[in-house]
Design an enzyme around this catalytic site. Structure first.
Site, PDB file in Angstrom:
ATOM      1  N   ASP A   1       0.874  -1.159   0.000  1.00 33.43           N
ATOM      2  CA  ASP A   1       0.000   0.000   0.000  1.00 33.43           C
ATOM      3  C   ASP A   1       0.922   1.222   0.000  1.00 33.43           C
ATOM      4  OD1 ASP A   1      -2.054   1.804   0.032  1.00 33.43           O
ATOM      5  OD2 ASP A   1      -3.148   0.856   1.673  1.00 33.43           O
TER       6      ASP A   1
HETATM    7  C1  BGC Z   1      -4.924   3.416   0.074  1.00 31.10           C
HETATM    8  C2  BGC Z   1      -5.000   2.452  -1.094  1.00 31.10           C
HETATM    9  C3  BGC Z   1      -4.738   3.193  -2.378  1.00 31.10           C
HETATM   10  C4  BGC Z   1      -3.391   3.898  -2.281  1.00 31.10           C
HETATM   11  C5  BGC Z   1      -3.044   4.696  -3.525  1.00 31.10           C
HETATM   12  C6  BGC Z   1      -3.653   4.249   0.065  1.00 31.10           C
HETATM   13  O1  BGC Z   1      -3.712   5.251   1.019  1.00 31.10           O
HETATM   14  O2  BGC Z   1      -5.009   2.693   1.280  1.00 31.10           O
HETATM   15  O3  BGC Z   1      -6.255   1.834  -1.133  1.00 31.10           O
HETATM   16  O4  BGC Z   1      -4.786   2.305  -3.458  1.00 31.10           O
HETATM   17  O5  BGC Z   1      -3.414   4.796  -1.194  1.00 31.10           O
HETATM   18  O6  BGC Z   1      -3.830   5.835  -3.590  1.00 31.10           O
END
Ligand code: BGC
Length: 749
Positions: A226
């Site tokens: 993530d």
């Molecule tokens: C989120 C993800 C997301 C990523 C990119 C993170 O903060 O938890 O779900 O895909 O950011 O934006």
């Protein structure tokens, strides 16, 4: 790039492949091309040109389909697949190779701020919908990113907190949907979550990323972090992480190189991670060449409307003066009330936020279908607390009284729920409830339409209004879809994917949510969602799986049979009403005599059927054998218990229409006997009584069993055999006992 052999890549290049070039793309390294990853999941949030460092600035227009909270309510895997395919077409048009979704974390507590991005409280349903979505997307040559792996069920302190979960709930509830999707849909990537699991960060969790995901489930794609989830890249690579996102200027790449040179990190592990990124780049390149239809924004808007209509749950539709309020009658005047009818709430806030190609305004769409009937409007309340609440309410009550029917839009505003924080309660704003009470007093023929990402306490709404439609979040075409359902152009058929409790105090994780001091205790264990309310026999406002229709259905002739694939349930469903409709048939499985703790019943299958009035269809649904298994902590494996299973064909978890039983052959579970096995366990093994008796005469238990005022046999059954040595007066040695156990074990093998 045609084919790649990662072996010749120098270590520096291998390490470089393991992190992004910038916020949304990977590096081009040698002849390995860069690829683009973008949020997801319910629309493509493609940022082009310079972006802010958090990736939250504006994005290109794209269709905003219903977020998972809405899509889930369709209980329609085929439809989820169609949405996945449409998202793939848009991804291709916008130059995106991997779309960051679906999100399949279990909705453990209604207060989790991100529940709108997840499908359900139930792992079976989440897994089935997500697998189909992934297949639909990947069929267009665009990869999915199954997220957030794993046990990311709260937003509070999400980057540090540890989800402390016992093995059975971890496997049976929190990992089960991931396992299903990985094994049946082969997502190109899996995104590891921010949180820790039982103390170890997901990104550094070798057990999770390597042992379970790759060795047990056979995942061969890329594990991507993530965004910002890696705090120690070297540890993460050792655990099984392939790609760190976003890019951080190469600092961590150098640490990987240094760790290999210092022999602190296995060079093969780095090479394998790089090879997986190379393979992903190759898939993306091939995907870009696969034929897909051109992105037609109008056609996708129409699809979004069709999908959204399938996601609207009719919670209640009681007659007023012997006539139900819904569907609306075009011959009658209407008062539409509520700010959300003019400014709809249709998606959640945070990284998934899509810039829609257009947005249907519910009020306009209702007017378009009203057939010339008078449609008045009053805002009734504001969503930011501004304005004169009493005056707004009076105006709305006046409009409702003057019309034949009122439709009141209620819900939560964007600032009340979002990624990044949890809610503290599940209440609708008090002024909205006051408004509703007064409108219903003035106009008994009132319908409520709800917009929200997380579950709400609905008692006050359901007690007051005769008809309630739950739209959750419906995406950009939700306004049109709601008009279709209100006027009966679409017969509602959606079902709740989460239980609506009577009050927050009744919810399973009430006392443990959101955790403290970096730990979340999953104290309710297996008893999440409907499993909890059933086990504790707690009344609910609306049960899991609930949803009404403008017609009615009857179930008959449930027949069950079992084989190596699982249990096949056959049932005949008849549309007994006057309009065509779709019924979602649910199958709950119970094993009342189970040797392990189990919820009273669990969803293990479902199917839906479209029927004309009077029409019948015989459904045949396979309840997968794998889904009948529980996780056995002694053998560290899935086990299907043998014996009688009860299967309930149901219209909701609390509306069982037919019940039957079926015999299932169990898995052989042979647990090796050790000195720690109890006398009871040893004696249950064939031949053990004689062999043990020969070695060490057992105390003769009197027929009345009352020597010490206890049941001697039962008392002794719990003694580990190794401890018997203490009572054998030296006549039996540990070696004797070892020999005996080895003998019994080989006879069992
Ligand atoms: C989120 C993800 C997301 C990523 C990119 C993170 O903060 O938890 O779900 O895909 O950011 O934006």
């Amino acid at each position: 790039m045609t084919s790649h052999n990662p072996a010749p890549l120098p270590l520096e290049q291998q390490a470089a492949l393991g992190s992004g070039a910038d916020f949304w793309s990977t590096k081009e390294v040698g002849d390995v091309p860069s690829l683009v990853l973008t949020d997801g999941p319910h629309g493509v949030r493609r940022q082009v040109g310079a972006t802010d460092h958090l990736g939250l600035a504006g994005s290109e227009p794209a269709t905003c389909f219903p977020p998972a909270v809405g899509l889930g309510q369709s209980w329609d895997a085929r439809l989820a697949g169609e949405v996945g395919a449409a998202l793939g077409v848009e991804s291709r048009a916008l130059g995106v190779d991997v779309l960051l979704g679906p999100g399949i974390n279990i909705k453990r507590d209604p207060r989790c701020g991100r529940n709108f991005e997840y499908f359900s409280e139930d792992p079976y349903l989440s897994g089935r919908l997500a697998a189909s979505w992934v297949r639909g997307l990947q069929g267009t040559g665009v990869g999915a990113s199954l997220k957030h792996f794993a046990a990311n069920n709260t937003e509070h302190d999400r980057m540090r907190s540890s989800s402390d979960i016992a093995p059975r709930p971890l496997r049976e509830i929190y990992l089960r949907a991931f396992q299903h999707v990985v094994q049946t849909a082969q997502p190109w990537t899996v995104m590891c979550s921010y949180n820790r699991i039982n103390g170890t960060y997901a990104s550094e969790n070798h057990w999770l990323l390597t042992q379970v995901l790759r060795d047990e489930w056979g995942f061969d794609g890329v594990v991507v972090s993530d965004w910002g989830a890696v705090q120690d890249r070297v540890k993460a690579v050792a655990a099984g992480l392939d790609l760190e996102m976003p890019g951080n200027g190469g600092t961590a790449d150098r640490q990987v190189v240094e760790a290999v040179e210092a022999e602190e990190l296995d060079a093969d592990v780095v090479a394998r991670a790089a090879a997986r990124v190379v393979a992903l780049a190759a898939k993306a390149e091939a995907g870009r060449a696969a034929p897909v239809p051109a992105f037609d924004a109008e056609a996708h808007h129409a699809l979004a409307r069709q999908v959204a209509a399938r996601c609207v749950v009719l919670l209640k539709n009681e007659p007023v003066d012997e006539r139900t309020v819904l569907p609306l009658d075009t011959a009658r005047s209407l008062a539409v009330i509520g700010e959300f009818a003019r400014n709809p709430r249709y998606q959640g806030g945070g990284s998934s936020h899509v810039n829609p190609t257009r947005v249907d305004i519910p009020l306009d769409e209702i007017r378009a279908l009203a057939g010339g009937a008078d449609v008045g409007y009053a805002a009734g309340y504001t969503t930011d607390g501004s304005g004169d609440a009493a005056a707004l309410r009076d105006e709305a009550v006046g409009a409702a009284a003057a019309a034949d029917t009122a439709v009141v839009f209620l819900g939560l505003a964007a600032h009340q729920e979002s990624e990044g924080f949890d809610r503290e309660h599940i209440e609708l704003p008090a002024e909205q409830l006051e408004l509703l009470a007064e409108v219903v007093r003035a106009q008994p023929r009132t319908v409520v339409v709800l917009s929200h990402g997380g579950v709400l306490r609905l008692g006050p709404v359901a007690e007051s209004a005769p008809a309630v439609l739950d739209g959750a979040l419906l995406g950009q075409a939700g306004g049109g879809a709601l008009a279709d359902v209100l006027y009966g152009r679409v017969n509602p058929s959606a079902r709740l994917t989460e239980t609506v409790p009577v009050r927050i105090q009744d919810t399973p994780a009430f006392l443990d949510f959101p955790g403290e001091h970096g730990h979340v205790a999953y104290g309710e264990g297996l008893f999440v969602g409907h499993r909890w309310y059933d086990a504790r026999d707690i009344a609910v406002a609306f049960p899991f799986g609930h949803g009404l229709s403008y017609t009615s259905f009857a179930y008959a002739d449930l027949e069950l049979s079992a084989d190596a694939e699982g249990i096949t349930a056959r049932v005949t469903v008849t549309n007994t009403g006057e309009v065509a409709g779709r019924e979602v048939v649910q199958f709950y499985v119970a094993k009342p005599d189970s040797s392990v703790v189990r919820p009273p019943q669990e969803l293990k299958g479902h199917a839906s059927v479209d029927l004309a009035p009077g029409e019948s269809e015989r459904l045949s649904v396979l309840l997968d054998r794998a889904d009948l298994a529980y996780w056995d902590i002694r053998g560290d494996r899935w086990v299907v218990e043998g014996g009688t299973y009860e299967v309930r064909a149901a219209a909701s978890s609390r509306d069982i229409r037919a019940t039957g039983t079926v015999e299932v052959t169990g898995d052989a579970l042979v647990l090796p006997l050790t000195l720690d096995s109890t006398l009871g366990e040893v004696m249950a093994t064939p031949g053990a009584a004689e062999a043990l008796g020969a070695l060490m005469p057992m105390p003769q238990v009197a027929a009345d069993n009352d020597v010490l005022g206890v049941d001697m046999a039962r008392m002794m059954a719990s003694i580990p055999v190794g401890r018997l040595l203490a009572f054998a007066g030296g006549a039996v040695t540990p070696a004797d006992l070892d020999k005996l156990l080895t003998q019994l074990n080989s006879a069992q093998a």
